[in-house]
Write a protein that holds these residues in place. Structure first.
Motif, PDB file in Angstrom:
ATOM      1  N   VAL A  58      56.889  28.544  24.937  1.00 44.54           N
ATOM      2  CA  VAL A  58      56.499  27.520  25.897  1.00 44.54           C
ATOM      3  C   VAL A  58      56.469  28.171  27.274  1.00 44.54           C
ATOM      4  O   VAL A  58      57.459  28.770  27.700  1.00 44.54           O
ATOM      5  N   THR A 116      52.407  30.803  18.293  1.00 46.30           N
ATOM      6  CA  THR A 116      51.771  29.742  19.068  1.00 46.30           C
ATOM      7  C   THR A 116      52.380  29.656  20.463  1.00 46.30           C
ATOM      8  O   THR A 116      53.589  29.821  20.644  1.00 46.30           O
ATOM      9  N   LYS A 168      52.316  27.277  24.074  1.00 42.38           N
ATOM     10  CA  LYS A 168      51.912  26.053  24.775  1.00 42.38           C
ATOM     11  C   LYS A 168      52.182  26.273  26.255  1.00 42.38           C
ATOM     12  O   LYS A 168      53.318  26.520  26.661  1.00 42.38           O
ATOM     13  N   TYR A 187      52.148  24.746  29.972  1.00 42.61           N
ATOM     14  CA  TYR A 187      52.127  23.559  30.830  1.00 42.61           C
ATOM     15  C   TYR A 187      51.858  24.005  32.270  1.00 42.61           C
ATOM     16  O   TYR A 187      52.650  24.737  32.863  1.00 42.61           O
ATOM     17  N   ALA A 190      42.117  30.191  26.348  1.00 46.45           N
ATOM     18  CA  ALA A 190      42.664  29.442  25.214  1.00 46.45           C
ATOM     19  C   ALA A 190      41.658  29.392  24.067  1.00 46.45           C
ATOM     20  O   ALA A 190      42.033  29.479  22.884  1.00 46.45           O
ATOM     21  N   GLU A 223      47.501  26.961  23.884  1.00 43.29           N
ATOM     22  CA  GLU A 223      47.106  25.587  24.207  1.00 43.29           C
ATOM     23  C   GLU A 223      47.484  25.294  25.653  1.00 43.29           C
ATOM     24  O   GLU A 223      48.643  25.465  26.037  1.00 43.29           O
ATOM     25  N   VAL A 255      48.007  22.670  28.722  1.00 39.07           N
ATOM     26  CA  VAL A 255      48.274  21.271  29.030  1.00 39.07           C
ATOM     27  C   VAL A 255      48.469  21.152  30.541  1.00 39.07           C
ATOM     28  O   VAL A 255      49.382  21.762  31.103  1.00 39.07           O
ATOM     29  N   ASP A 305      56.355  17.864  21.605  1.00 40.63           N
ATOM     30  CA  ASP A 305      55.163  18.691  21.406  1.00 40.63           C
ATOM     31  C   ASP A 305      55.424  19.844  20.446  1.00 40.63           C
ATOM     32  O   ASP A 305      54.509  20.307  19.743  1.00 40.63           O
ATOM     33  N   LEU A 306      56.652  20.333  20.420  1.00 40.58           N
ATOM     34  CA  LEU A 306      56.998  21.431  19.522  1.00 40.58           C
ATOM     35  C   LEU A 306      57.384  20.941  18.126  1.00 40.58           C
ATOM     36  O   LEU A 306      57.634  21.748  17.231  1.00 40.58           O
TER      37      LEU A 306
END
Length: 447
Positions: free
Chosen positions: A296, A321, A323, A325, A344, A351, A353, A371-372
């Protein structure tokens, strides 16, 4: 900050007790304690002058440079507390013979104490403009020299050539040599890699600077930062900025600089293509782990810059993966959103966001956990942004199962205070509460 480095500093300041303890049995123990505290302050200041040089190997001993800045601040604060105690507690002893400079050394010690006190306070009061703070900070070495002079010539129950005297003197010399190097010698022979500005773009409140190496160039890892100095136009003073590009084969670099102060605003106005620059570094250990554990990334405002480099490096990295933010206040204040969206799409495992606070959206530990899919225990979280936001997210995520060692961050604000604003707010709140309580008691009708 590395525990090993902290232990070394603590040990260096405690070693003189080997010699001061026997002196306390022979002379006034209170005065001996005062002299020990004064000596410990000089040792800490000597070390502090040395770590300010950014000498090779310091990050190995003390940790990443952004943490060393925090250590530098607190060493200065602790040294000033020691000097204050030394001044308050009488260090005079009977039966000592002073040299011809003892009286002068006493007066110079007083000047050194108050000069250092003013400058250290100026360092931790963050509303003082940066350029004034930077100018005043250079004077600390002069007052340290005066403190060393006070130590060398003041009356004391040991000689400068005794083991104790030589030990403390060594740290005084270390600090003085470090100050001379940083103030006089290093500016005459600047280190670093030569670059030329290949392009300048203005993206909202950011100035994007692309640099091409004139020689072999600088080799860095994604997420690291470097010191940039531009020749001419009043931009020659070094300033640290995150490298917002992943390593490239030609070792070209990109900085994305937010307009936050006098220097960065001047950089925006005056930096032109073709200007020459020097880049020194790289510094910092803010880098992606190996392996395929979920990651993250949280970038708030200009804190997105290290994640630009992270995202570009995903093209050649075997990562799980990710993510990302991207936390902003204004929809228009997201200059790299399109670049990140393109990346992305290219890498597949990233991803993006966008979290826009003006739309009433907040990033919370609960949202990250959801989200995870509850996989916080296996995740790595990387954060770059304001301190208050970092602390809130870290504490919340750790409570939900994230391992504290897997929350990675860099110091977003290298020049920080010591909580004076919070202390003032607390005193104000308490004062208002007491005032309202007294007023309520006076207006309450008698039974």
């Amino acid at each position: 900050m590395r525990l090993f480095g902290l232990i070394l500093i603590a040990a260096a300041s405690l070693v003189p007790l080997i010699w001061f303890a026997p002196l306390a049995a022979e002379r006034d123990p209170v005065a001996v304690f005062s002299q020990y505290i004064g000596s410990a302050a000089l040792i800490l200041m000597g070390i502090n002058q040395f770590i300010a040089t950014r000498a090779p190997g310091l990050e190995t001993v003390f940790g990443p440079l952004d943490r060393i800045y925090v250590l530098h601040k607190w060493l200065g604060v602790i040294a000033m507390v020691c000097l204050g105690l030394h001044d308050i507690i009488d260090a005079e002893m009977n039966g000592l013979r002073g040299g011809p400079l003892a009286g002068i050394a006493e007066d110079i010690g007083e000047v050194s104490l108050y000069g250092l006190l003013i400058l250290v306070l100026a360092s931790v009061i963050t509303f003082i403009p940066y350029h004034l703070w930077k100018w005043s900070h250079r004077l600390i070495g002069i007052f340290f020299f005066m403190g060393a002079f006070h130590y060398f010539f003041i009356e004391k129950p040991f000689s400068n050539f005794d083991p104790l005297g030589l030990y403390v003197s060594a740290f005084c010399v270390l600090g003085l040599v470090s100050y001379v190097w940083m103030s006089l010698l290093r500016p005459m022979a600047p280190r670093g890699h030569g670059y030329k500005v290949s392009s300048v773009r203005h993206l909202g409140g950011l100035t994007e600077v692309e640099l091409q190496p004139k020689g072999r160039g600088l080799k860095h890892k994604p997420g690291q930062f470097a010191f940039l100095a531009v020749k001419g136009s009043g931009l020659s003073e070094e300033h640290p900025f995150t490298l917002s590009s992943a390593p490239r084969d030609d070792r070209s670099l990109r900085f994305s600089v937010k307009d936050l102060g006098d220097y960065t605003r001047r950089l925006r106005r005056e930096l032109k293509e073709g200007m020459e620059a020097t880049v020194s570094g790289p510094f910092g250990h803010f880098s992606m782990p190996s392996g395929r554990d979920p990651q993250v990334w949280i970038g708030a405002g200009v804190g997105i810059t290290p994640f630009l480099a992270f995202a570009e490096s995903l093209k050649s990295a075997d990562a799980g993966t990710v993510k990302l933010y991207y936390c902003v206040r204004e929809r228009d204040d997201i200059p790299y959103a399109m670049d990140l969206e393109r990346l992305a799409e290219e890498v597949g495992n990233l991803e993006l966001v966008i979290v826009n606070s003006n739309e009433g959206v907040r990033l919370t530990p609960e949202r990250i956990e959801a989200d995870l899919g509850g996989g916080l225990r296996q995740a790595h979280v990387f954060f770059c942004g304001p301190v208050a936001m970092r602390k809130a997210l870290k504490s919340g995520l750790v409570l939900k199962g994230l391992r504290a060692s897997r929350f990675h961050f860099e110091e977003f604000e290298m020049r920080t205070g010591i909580g004076l604003n919070a202390l003032a707010a607390w005193i104000w709140d308490k004062g208002i509460y007491a005032f309202e309580k007294r007023r309520a008691a006076k207006t309450q009708p008698a039974e």
